[in-house]
Design a protein around this motif. Structure first.
Motif, PDB file in Angstrom:
ATOM      1  N   TRP A  27     -37.393   8.758  11.439  1.00 13.32           N
ATOM      2  CA  TRP A  27     -38.089  10.001  11.167  1.00 13.32           C
ATOM      3  C   TRP A  27     -37.262  11.177  11.652  1.00 13.32           C
ATOM      4  CZ3 TRP A  27     -42.049   9.561   7.983  1.00 13.32           C
ATOM      5  CH2 TRP A  27     -42.757   8.361   7.942  1.00 13.32           C
TER       6      TRP A  27
ATOM      7  N   SER B 262     -40.513  15.774   8.464  1.00 14.65           N
ATOM      8  CA  SER B 262     -41.061  14.536   7.891  1.00 14.65           C
ATOM      9  C   SER B 262     -42.582  14.499   7.916  1.00 14.65           C
ATOM     10  CB  SER B 262     -40.516  13.323   8.649  1.00 14.65           C
ATOM     11  OG  SER B 262     -40.892  13.371  10.024  1.00 14.65           O
TER      12      SER B 262
ATOM     13  N   ARG C 207     -45.369  11.733   6.373  1.00 15.39           N
ATOM     14  CA  ARG C 207     -46.264  11.001   7.274  1.00 15.39           C
ATOM     15  C   ARG C 207     -47.731  11.216   6.869  1.00 15.39           C
ATOM     16  NH1 ARG C 207     -44.350   9.524  12.573  1.00 15.39           N
ATOM     17  NH2 ARG C 207     -42.232  10.255  13.022  1.00 15.39           N
TER      18      ARG C 207
ATOM     19  N   ALA D  64     -50.432   8.517   5.454  1.00 15.05           N
ATOM     20  CA  ALA D  64     -51.585   8.242   6.316  1.00 15.05           C
ATOM     21  C   ALA D  64     -52.909   8.365   5.567  1.00 15.05           C
ATOM     22  CB  ALA D  64     -51.582   9.191   7.516  1.00 15.05           C
TER      23      ALA D  64
ATOM     24  N   ARG E 249     -49.929   3.564   0.322  1.00 14.96           N
ATOM     25  CA  ARG E 249     -49.606   2.684   1.458  1.00 14.96           C
ATOM     26  C   ARG E 249     -49.503   1.226   1.044  1.00 14.96           C
ATOM     27  NH1 ARG E 249     -53.921   4.667   5.703  1.00 14.96           N
ATOM     28  NH2 ARG E 249     -53.558   2.584   6.569  1.00 14.96           N
TER      29      ARG E 249
END
Length: 407
Positions: A248, A252, A256, A260, A266
């Motif tokens: 990272w 970033s 992220r 999330a 994901r």
């Protein structure tokens, strides 16, 4: 007696002390350390205040770069304390060439006072001008520091090394805009890491793509998340997998946050950090293509490393990528979400674009460290003898500039 060559190991030593995985600049620093270990005296800086290691200490420090982190720390601490108590006579290094290839502290006044006191002839490698030309992808502090490096190198250096003709053009343009003269400059392509060549396994049931590099604003991973959102909407459960292989970095947070909160992404996007060279190689050879959507690049070692392993590449249409890709990669605008989506969907199968790249792989001539240092050594010899040295030009039979194929 000929003055010894001085090589700045600040970045190399700092990385070993921290134990972090190497970036592209770190790999260049390591290559220079390996090449000059038998002849150079090591230099370490703390906020622009350098210390020169004597011959015995330099030999031990160069050797310690290959040691495990804990062993390196012990060796470095002992050598550093010893050298502080017994500094090298500045007259022994007067007139020396000093090489700094890690962007280490040459924007600082303390560094230049040391160069002047020692009577050194400093040589700097500028990897890119990205913080200056693209300030929006980094922080104001990093932009100011890098501008300082470039300006001071142009004003004071005995010579400048760059990694590509694209970076050379950026440096020339900057010098012209700032009204600065250009010192002797060598454009010598750098080489990728010597990644182990793993056995190729059977293709995965789910096509996989990999993006190698620090997860930061400049690398444009957010574009890939937009692309994968479209692929999931278009292909559903048959959507390919994306692996972001890198640590990272700056900016970033958007990536992220998206990962999330978006459960669909994901399921098909994975982040892998702190990978060693073996893991990177295995990841690359299992991929349908390596992806480089970066907004700016001075060179692009992941492109070289992928093509050396005969892995197709889809990348941004940048001058440096046109130069080092030798007409093989699929090049697209770094903001063209639909174009990237269509290309990746095609590469899930052996479509014409992927077949074309695979057919050209045998023609790829990767830049090598032997070529780089052959060119560099001759250039440095010219600087030492007072003869203006010519820059590197690729072999006519193995050009780095070829006809561009863009998607």
């Amino acid at each position: 007696m000929t003055a010894p060559l001085l090589l700045d190991l600040t970045r190399s030593a700092g990385r070993r002390w921290s134990g972090r995985t190497p970036s592209g600049i770190d790999r260049v620093c390591d290559a220079y350390a390996a090449h000059f270990a038998g002849e150079a005296l090591a230099v370490l800086q703390v906020r622009g205040r350098p210390i020169v290691f004597d011959r015995a200490a330099s030999i031990r420090l160069f050797a310690a770069l290959d040691a495990p982190t804990s062993q390196f720390r012990r060796t470095f601490a002992a050598l550093h304390l010893r050298q502080l108590a017994r500094p090298v006579d500045r007259e022994l290094t007067r007139g020396s060439l000093y090489l700094n290839v890690g962007h280490s502290d040459f924007d600082l006044d303390a560094h230049w006072r040391w160069v002047e006191r020692r009577g050194l002839r400093p040589i700097y490698l500028l990897h890119d001008l990205i913080p200056v030309t693209h300030p929006h992808v980094t922080t104001p502090h990093k932009t100011a520091r890098h501008r300082g490096r470039v300006v001071r190198a142009l004003q004071e250096a005995a010579g400048i090394i760059v990694n590509s003709n694209a970076t050379a053009a950026e440096v020339r343009g900057f010098a012209t805009r700032e009204g600065l003269s250009l010192p002797p400059m060598l454009a010598a392509p750098i080489a990728g890491a010597r990644l182990p060549v793993p056995l190729r396994s059977s293709p995965s049931r789910i096509p996989t793509f990999v993006a190698i590099g620090t997860i930061e604003r400049r690398k444009n991973h957010h574009l890939l998340l937009k692309v994968w959102s479209q692929l999931v909407a278009r292909m559903g459960n048959h959507a390919p997998k994306l692996v972001l292989a890198g640590n990272w970095g700056i900016g970033s947070g958007e990536v992220r946050a998206k990962l999330a909160t978006d459960l669909r992404l994901r399921r098909v996007v994975e982040v892998r950090t702190n990978l060693d060279d073996g893991e990177l190689a295995r990841l690359l050879v299992s991929a349908r293509a390596a992806l480089l959507p970066t907004m700016a690049e001075g060179f692009g070692l992941p492109m070289v490393e992928a093509l050396k392993l005969r892995v197709p590449v889809i990348a941004s249409d940048l001058p440096s990528f046109r130069e080092i890709g030798q007409g093989i990669p699929r090049l697209l605008a770094s903001h063209d979400v639909d174009g990237w989506t269509d290309a990746i969907a095609e590469f899930c199968e052996d479509g014409p674009g992927r077949k074309r790249q695979m057919g050209l792989m045998a023609q790829f001539h990767p830049p090598s460290w032997s070529e780089h240092f052959t060119s560099l050594d001759a250039w440095l010899e010219g600087l030492q003898s007072g003869i203006e040295a010519k820059g590197f030009a690729p072999d006519r039979n193995r050009p780095y500039k070829v006809t561009l194929w863009a998607g």
